[in-house]
Design a protein around this motif. Structure first.
Motif, mmCIF file in Angstrom:
data_model
loop_
_atom_site.group_PDB
_atom_site.id
_atom_site.type_symbol
_atom_site.label_atom_id
_atom_site.label_comp_id
_atom_site.label_asym_id
_atom_site.label_seq_id
_atom_site.Cartn_x
_atom_site.Cartn_y
_atom_site.Cartn_z
ATOM 1 N N SER A 104 0.827 -1.214 0.000
ATOM 2 C CA SER A 104 0.000 0.000 0.000
ATOM 3 C C SER A 104 0.859 1.262 0.000
ATOM 4 O O SER A 104 0.378 2.340 0.318
ATOM 5 N N GLU A 105 2.154 1.101 -0.357
ATOM 6 C CA GLU A 105 3.050 2.247 -0.490
ATOM 7 C C GLU A 105 3.457 2.370 -1.954
ATOM 8 O O GLU A 105 3.742 1.370 -2.617
ATOM 9 N N LEU A 106 3.525 3.600 -2.433
ATOM 10 C CA LEU A 106 3.776 3.851 -3.853
ATOM 11 C C LEU A 106 5.095 3.239 -4.314
ATOM 12 O O LEU A 106 5.150 2.590 -5.362
ATOM 13 N N ILE A 123 -4.052 2.403 -8.393
ATOM 14 C CA ILE A 123 -4.415 1.330 -7.462
ATOM 15 C C ILE A 123 -4.568 1.884 -6.051
ATOM 16 O O ILE A 123 -5.553 1.599 -5.351
ATOM 17 N N LEU A 124 -3.617 2.690 -5.621
ATOM 18 C CA LEU A 124 -3.654 3.220 -4.259
ATOM 19 C C LEU A 124 -4.815 4.184 -4.063
ATOM 20 O O LEU A 124 -5.439 4.225 -2.994
ATOM 21 N N GLN A 130 -5.994 6.823 -1.204
ATOM 22 C CA GLN A 130 -4.847 7.710 -1.043
ATOM 23 C C GLN A 130 -4.874 8.812 -2.105
ATOM 24 O O GLN A 130 -5.287 8.579 -3.236
ATOM 25 N N ARG A 131 -4.418 9.989 -1.719
ATOM 26 C CA ARG A 131 -4.301 11.075 -2.690
ATOM 27 C C ARG A 131 -3.070 10.821 -3.552
ATOM 28 O O ARG A 131 -1.930 11.022 -3.121
ATOM 29 N N GLN A 132 -3.301 10.364 -4.766
ATOM 30 C CA GLN A 132 -2.229 10.044 -5.683
ATOM 31 C C GLN A 132 -2.613 10.535 -7.081
ATOM 32 O O GLN A 132 -3.583 10.057 -7.653
ATOM 33 N N PRO A 133 -1.900 11.510 -7.641
ATOM 34 C CA PRO A 133 -2.182 11.916 -9.022
ATOM 35 C C PRO A 133 -1.858 10.780 -9.986
ATOM 36 O O PRO A 133 -0.922 10.011 -9.751
ATOM 37 N N GLY A 173 -9.292 14.960 -0.774
ATOM 38 C CA GLY A 173 -10.298 13.960 -0.437
ATOM 39 C C GLY A 173 -10.936 13.355 -1.669
ATOM 40 O O GLY A 173 -10.668 13.775 -2.799
ATOM 41 N N GLN A 174 -11.759 12.335 -1.455
ATOM 42 C CA GLN A 174 -12.487 11.646 -2.521
ATOM 43 C C GLN A 174 -11.557 11.143 -3.619
ATOM 44 O O GLN A 174 -11.824 11.259 -4.817
ATOM 45 N N ALA A 175 -10.444 10.562 -3.183
ATOM 46 C CA ALA A 175 -9.413 10.139 -4.140
ATOM 47 C C ALA A 175 -9.925 9.095 -5.117
ATOM 48 O O ALA A 175 -9.654 9.179 -6.326
ATOM 49 N N ALA A 176 -10.650 8.106 -4.616
ATOM 50 C CA ALA A 176 -11.131 7.042 -5.504
ATOM 51 C C ALA A 176 -12.085 7.598 -6.552
ATOM 52 O O ALA A 176 -11.986 7.282 -7.745
ATOM 53 N N ASP A 177 -13.017 8.444 -6.107
ATOM 54 C CA ASP A 177 -13.998 9.014 -7.039
ATOM 55 C C ASP A 177 -13.325 9.946 -8.045
ATOM 56 O O ASP A 177 -13.658 9.932 -9.243
ATOM 57 N N TYR A 178 -12.380 10.753 -7.589
ATOM 58 C CA TYR A 178 -11.716 11.681 -8.502
ATOM 59 C C TYR A 178 -10.915 10.919 -9.558
ATOM 60 O O TYR A 178 -10.947 11.268 -10.744
ATOM 61 N N THR A 179 -10.196 9.896 -9.125
ATOM 62 C CA THR A 179 -9.396 9.118 -10.068
ATOM 63 C C THR A 179 -10.274 8.500 -11.141
ATOM 64 O O THR A 179 -9.959 8.560 -12.338
ATOM 65 N N GLN A 180 -11.389 7.900 -10.728
ATOM 66 C CA GLN A 180 -12.301 7.312 -11.710
ATOM 67 C C GLN A 180 -12.923 8.398 -12.575
ATOM 68 O O GLN A 180 -13.127 8.216 -13.777
#
Length: 344
Positions: A104-106, A123-124, A130-133, A173-180
């Motif tokens: 779970s670490e980049l 994935i993260l 996680q906030r990951q661009p 916030g909302q990392a999963a939703d933003y990524t999708q």
């Protein structure tokens, strides 16, 4: 939260994709598998492969324990087979080094075979919040147009600029939703051809749209002529209809897959080549219709050559050769042109 993200999330809540199979449930293993399959491949193509894959390999340890042949068999037709080999190797490494759980670490996740920075970040973000661009192909297209970023996105300087933009726009916030959401925007609205700018939630400040130059972004890779290569694929067929297959080397085209023998010499020398290589006596040779198979870096002109052979026992001494009967085929990964010839 950046205004870009606010508008994008609001659009995604009403118009984004919420029922993809890897979202139900959205576990690290299923997200990882989907991200690898979606590299250079559209969602509609991936879904049936994903469903067959997860039906057979429900967990990461299931995948790690499977024979590579079975993994490649289920991947057959999806293309870019290095993805499947890396997936299998990564699953084994995760079991050996991380107790069967994806890191779970980049940095640790990016160190696994086939997982680059953007895939690890996706994935993260989606599996752990996680906030990951991220910066996959769809996201590159969105950002190049929105910020009118010149140059081909594959260039190092352009990539660095896009990563800075992606990081600045990614909310806390909302990392999963933003990524999708940003992936969906590129896939559904900001498409390569005929983008639907009128439906875009961030079109109001899109620099390319304001300049009337959406079609100019992202700029294409500098063109180069694809090299042309030629080969013959041999259908060395026994009386029972089975044909000889060989496993390809792990590296190179069709790595690890089973293929018809390739021959690139003079046809007058084919009989002697078969005798020396396989201990086979070829019969009358019949050439089939040729066709072209295009790889990312060259075009391969293929001529199929059908040839009855006898005797058949000698080739069984080699571990990476077998007789393959299309009527009752074993579960093996086949190169696409081979599958085309065997099941035409």
């Amino acid at each position: 939260m950046p205004e870009f993200a606010t508008r994008l999330l609001a659009w995604h809540a009403r118009a984004g994709r919420h029922d993809l199979p890897w979202q139900r449930p959205r576990t690290p293993y299923r997200v990882w598998l989907s991200e690898i399959m979606l590299q250079q491949t559209q969602v509609a193509t991936v879904i049936p492969y994903f469903e067959r894959f997860t039906a057979r390999f429900a967990t990461l340890p299931d995948l790690a324990a499977a024979p590579l042949d079975e993994v490649l068999h289920l991947w057959t037709g999806l293309g870019y087979y290095a993805r499947a080999r890396n997936l299998h190797r990564a699953a084994q490494q995760v079991c050996e080094q991380h107790s069967g759980q994806l890191p779970s670490e980049l940095e640790a996740l990016s160190a696994l075979p086939g997982i680059g920075r953007s895939t690890a970040a996706a994935i993260l973000a989606q599996a752990h919040g996680q906030r990951q661009p991220i910066l996959d192909g769809n996201v590159k297209r969105v950002l190049c147009r929105h910020r009118a970023v010149p140059g081909w996105p594959g260039e190092t300087a352009v990539q660095k600029q896009l990563w800075r933009i992606a990081d600045a726009l990614t909310p806390a916030g909302q990392a999963a939703d933003y990524t999708q959401a940003i992936m969906d925007l590129g896939a559904l609205v900001c498409t390569r051809a005929r983008p639907r700018c009128a439906d875009c939630p961030v079109s109001a400040d899109c620099l390319a749209r304001a300049a009337g130059s959406v079609a100019d972004y992202p700029q294409p890779r500098p063109r180069r002529a694809l090299p042309q290569r030629r080969t013959c694929l041999l259908l060395l067929r026994r009386a029972d209809g089975s044909v000889l297959l060989e496993r390809r080397p792990p590296a190179g085209i069709w790595g690890g897959l089973w293929s018809l023998p390739q021959y690139e010499g003079d046809l007058d020398s084919l009989s002697e080549w078969c005798r020396q290589r396989y201990g086979l006596l070829p019969g009358a040779l019949q050439a089939g219709d040729g066709f072209v198979h295009t790889f990312s870096h060259f075009r391969l002109h293929i001529t199929p050559l059908e040839c009855p052979v006898s005797p058949a026992d000698a080739v069984l001494d080699a571990p990476d050769r077998l007789w393959y009967n299309p009527i009752n085929p074993p579960r093996l990964g086949l190169a696409a042109p081979v599958r085309r010839l065997l099941f035409a």
